[in-house]
Design an enzyme around this catalytic site. Structure first.
Site, PDB file in Angstrom:
ATOM      1  N   GLU A  83      11.773   4.394  -0.005  1.00 32.92           N
ATOM      2  CA  GLU A  83      11.573   3.331   0.983  1.00 32.92           C
ATOM      3  C   GLU A  83      12.884   2.593   1.209  1.00 32.92           C
ATOM      4  O   GLU A  83      13.389   1.889   0.323  1.00 32.92           O
ATOM      5  CB  GLU A  83      10.496   2.349   0.511  1.00 32.92           C
ATOM      6  CG  GLU A  83      10.233   1.287   1.561  1.00 32.92           C
ATOM      7  CD  GLU A  83       8.939   0.519   1.324  1.00 32.92           C
ATOM      8  OE1 GLU A  83       8.487  -0.147   2.244  1.00 32.92           O
ATOM      9  OE2 GLU A  83       8.403   0.588   0.218  1.00 32.92           O
ATOM     10  N   LYS A 122      -6.495   2.415 -13.976  1.00 28.24           N
ATOM     11  CA  LYS A 122      -6.117   2.948 -12.664  1.00 28.24           C
ATOM     12  C   LYS A 122      -7.113   2.617 -11.546  1.00 28.24           C
ATOM     13  O   LYS A 122      -7.297   3.405 -10.616  1.00 28.24           O
ATOM     14  CB  LYS A 122      -5.900   4.473 -12.747  1.00 28.24           C
ATOM     15  CG  LYS A 122      -4.863   4.853 -13.782  1.00 28.24           C
ATOM     16  CD  LYS A 122      -4.723   6.334 -13.988  1.00 28.24           C
ATOM     17  CE  LYS A 122      -3.719   6.609 -15.092  1.00 28.24           C
ATOM     18  NZ  LYS A 122      -3.613   8.000 -15.457  1.00 28.24           N
ATOM     19  N   HIS A 176      13.964  -5.043  12.919  1.00 32.73           N
ATOM     20  CA  HIS A 176      13.417  -3.764  13.356  1.00 32.73           C
ATOM     21  C   HIS A 176      14.181  -3.208  14.534  1.00 32.73           C
ATOM     22  O   HIS A 176      14.466  -2.019  14.600  1.00 32.73           O
ATOM     23  CB  HIS A 176      11.950  -3.926  13.727  1.00 32.73           C
ATOM     24  CG  HIS A 176      11.074  -3.664  12.562  1.00 32.73           C
ATOM     25  ND1 HIS A 176      10.926  -2.417  12.037  1.00 32.73           N
ATOM     26  CD2 HIS A 176      10.342  -4.499  11.805  1.00 32.73           C
ATOM     27  CE1 HIS A 176      10.120  -2.500  10.998  1.00 32.73           C
ATOM     28  NE2 HIS A 176       9.763  -3.745  10.832  1.00 32.73           N
TER      29      HIS A 176
END
Ligand code: ADP
Length: 578
Positions: A241, A373, A547
């Site tokens: 990312e 989890k 952006h």
């Protein structure tokens, strides 16, 4: 390469040579000229070529000396000429094509493996023809040694289960290569982008991954130094990312310039909760009372602690659903994350309880009250693994200079977004901006179980003005950070290197458990940095501008909500550099 080693202990299917199936019609290659292995066929034709040439040269020299016309040839010479032409055709079609293809096709290391490259300077290895099975002219099947070809064919035909390859061959790399080729042929999919070489397959055998065919590459970035409890940490983060590491790095800078962060580990205990059914709810309540009675704790812990020299029972918390009893055992596990350890201890206690409660029917060693989890309130409230609080006071000038915002905007944003917004969303442990981003990246880099990011990312981020409203107090409270520095993926080379970077590799001999606890504080410190930076970027209101600058189309923004929040940081950093 050991790929030509004889298969030891393989079943009859492998012992009997079987031709590889050729879907869509067989494509005959030069090596198929004789019903022999390619190596032997090559040898025969090379010898024929050399012998014919040598004989003809000798004959022609004799003829020149005796003035005999060259075109007068006997039977032996005719045979020699035929042999020469035949062997020349064979050798040209075999090595010539391979040579030309090796020039026109670009090859990478994987392809080198696929064609079975020999030592430097050796004759070029035969380049396989496009694989008819794959139905794609671009696909080049692996030219494997004959023994491996046989095994691949048997795996493809289902005669040899793929999972036995490691045990039967005794060579994990070779097993992975054979399995990979079988998968390639069965699926018709190219997986060349998935590397095979450069990984120690023996290191994962029996504990990290079954049926391997390669490994996925992930970049690791470093954020830091993170000044935490007086120490400087360079935090490894494995992520794809963009801007995540940059963002965390900026947060680290703000923390360091403000004098650093401090952390405290509130509790340290892994949990496992089996579920048992009893004949009646009354009987289940009796077992609950027995387990929770302080008078029985010593006995229970003695039984439990036999599982490991590091496992120490801390307590049992029970919940009932009708006549089903859920028993949440909690124990310290040293430097191990501890799931195996706690499960073994729980099994010891269940076996022991059968004497006094023979009517107890254990439904499962894990009854989901653990809770592993899965997002669950029990972890959020009671904690699981390490419960850590990390805090820092960020100076007014740092908020302005490094984070490009002000204290009041940050506090207001945190209240509305992380507290009110998450409450509106019905969040469970999600009162933060992006804790799971940092948790997961550090987990992957350091060999933790990435699936445990669910509860490990539970976090409430608190921001308050301090020192007459000039400075910012920020804290992250994370009740369920599940990490270890021994066991699981932590012993693999790359992951161990990342742990070593943080000085927490392996077991801490002087104080078992302190490496894992230190790692948990680093995770919390990283989250503190990440929260600080992202909140600042949002407070500065740069989202859309960022952006546009980083060329994300407006269309992409909706689907990349969390990523979009990160991208703004880059803009902020660009600005701060100017
Ligand atoms: P987990 O319980 O996290 O699944 P393992 O089952 O692999 O991990 O247990 C860890 C192993 O490492 C155990 O065999 C344990 O005896 C060993 N060990 C060695 N040193 C330590 C330590 N300091 N803390 C915890 N376990 C340790």
């Amino acid at each position: 390469m050991e790929v030509r080693r004889k298969v030891q202990g393989f079943g009859s299917a492998a012992a009997v040579p079987q031709p590889l199936p050729r879907a869509g019609g067989a494509r005959v290659q030069a090596g198929d000229a004789l019903p022999l292995p390619i190596r032997h066929t090559n040898l025969i034709f090379s010898a024929l070529f050399a012998a014919s040439l040598a004989y003809l040269m000798r004959r022609w020299r004799e003829k020149i000396r005796s003035s005999t016309p060259l075109h007068v040839v006997g039977l032996a010479e005719m045979l020699a000429i035929f042999g020469l032409i035949a062997s020349l055709i064979y050798l040209l079609s075999f090595f010539g094509i391979a040579f030309v293809q090796s020039i026109v096709s670009s090859s990478d290391e994987d392809e080198d493996f696929l064609v079975g490259s020999g030592p430097a300077g050796a004759a070029p290895a035969p380049v396989p023809a496009p694989c008819a099975l794959l139905g794609s002219p671009a696909s080049a099947p692996e030219q494997m040694p004959d023994e491996d070809e046989e095994i691949v064919a048997s795996v493809v035909a289902g005669k040899i289960p793929s999972y036995v390859l490691e045990t039967r061959l005794g060579d994990c790399r070779r097993a992975a290569g054979i399995r990979r080729e079988a998968v390639r042929r069965i699926t018709g999919r190219q997986i060349e982008g998935l590397p095979l070489d450069g990984f120690d397959y023996a290191s994962i055998l029996g504990q990290c991954c079954e049926l391997p065919v390669g490994y996925v590459q992930l970049p690791v970035g470093i954020a830091g130094p993170l000044l935490l409890d007086g120490q400087r940490f360079y935090v490894p983060m494995a992520t794809t990312e963009g801007c995540l590491v940059a963002s965390t790095n900026r947060g680290c800078k703000a923390i360091a310039e403000s004098g650093g962060a401090t952390s405290v580990v509130l509790r340290d205990g892994m949990t496992r909760a089996p579920v048992a059914r009893l004949p009646t709810a009354r009987r289940a309540a009796e077992l609950k009372a027995f387990l929770e009675d302080p008078a029985n704790f010593d006995t229970l812990s003695m039984v439990f602690n036999r599982s490991s020299r590091f496992a120490r029972l801390q307590g049992v918390q029970c919940a009932m659903a009708g006549r089903n009893l859920f028993m949440r055992f909690s124990c310290s596990t040293g430097d191990a994350m501890g799931m195996n350890m706690v499960s073994k201890g729980v099994q010891n206690v269940l076996d022991f309880l059968h004497d006094d409660f023979p009517d107890m029917d254990v439904i499962s060693i894990s009854g989901n009250f653990c809770s592993d989890k899965k997002a669950a309130a029990v972890n959020w409230i009671e904690g699981r693994g390490k419960s850590v609080v990390c805090e820092a006071v960020i100076k007014e000038e740092v908020v302005k200079k490094v984070l490009k915002t002000n204290v009041q905007s940050l506090v207001e944003l945190n209240t509305i977004k992380n507290l009110a917004g998450s409450a509106i969303a019905g969040a469970l442990g999600g009162f933060n901006a992006h804790a799971s981003n940092i948790v997961t990246a550090i987990f992957i880099a350091t060999g933790q179980d990435p699936a445990q990011n669910v509860e490990s990312s539970h976090c409430i981020t608190m921001l308050e003005p301090v020192n007459d409203g000039k400075d910012l107090h920020i804290s992250v409270t994370m009740p369920s950070i599940e990490v270890g520095t021994v066991g699981g993926g932590t012993q693999l080379a790359s992951q161990a290197a990342c742990l070593d970077l943080l000085s927490v590799k392996g077991a801490n001999r002087d104080s078992p458990g302190s490496n894992a606890r230190l790692l948990a504080t680093v995770v919390a410190g990283g989250v503190l940095a990440g929260e600080l930076s992202l909140l600042s970027a949002l407070a500065a209101g740069q989202l859309v501008k960022s952006h546009m600058k980083y060329n994300r189309s407006i269309k992409d923004m909706s689907k990349a909500a969390s990523q979009s929040e990160i991208l703004i940081i880059a803009e902020e950093m660009d600005k701060s550099r100017k």
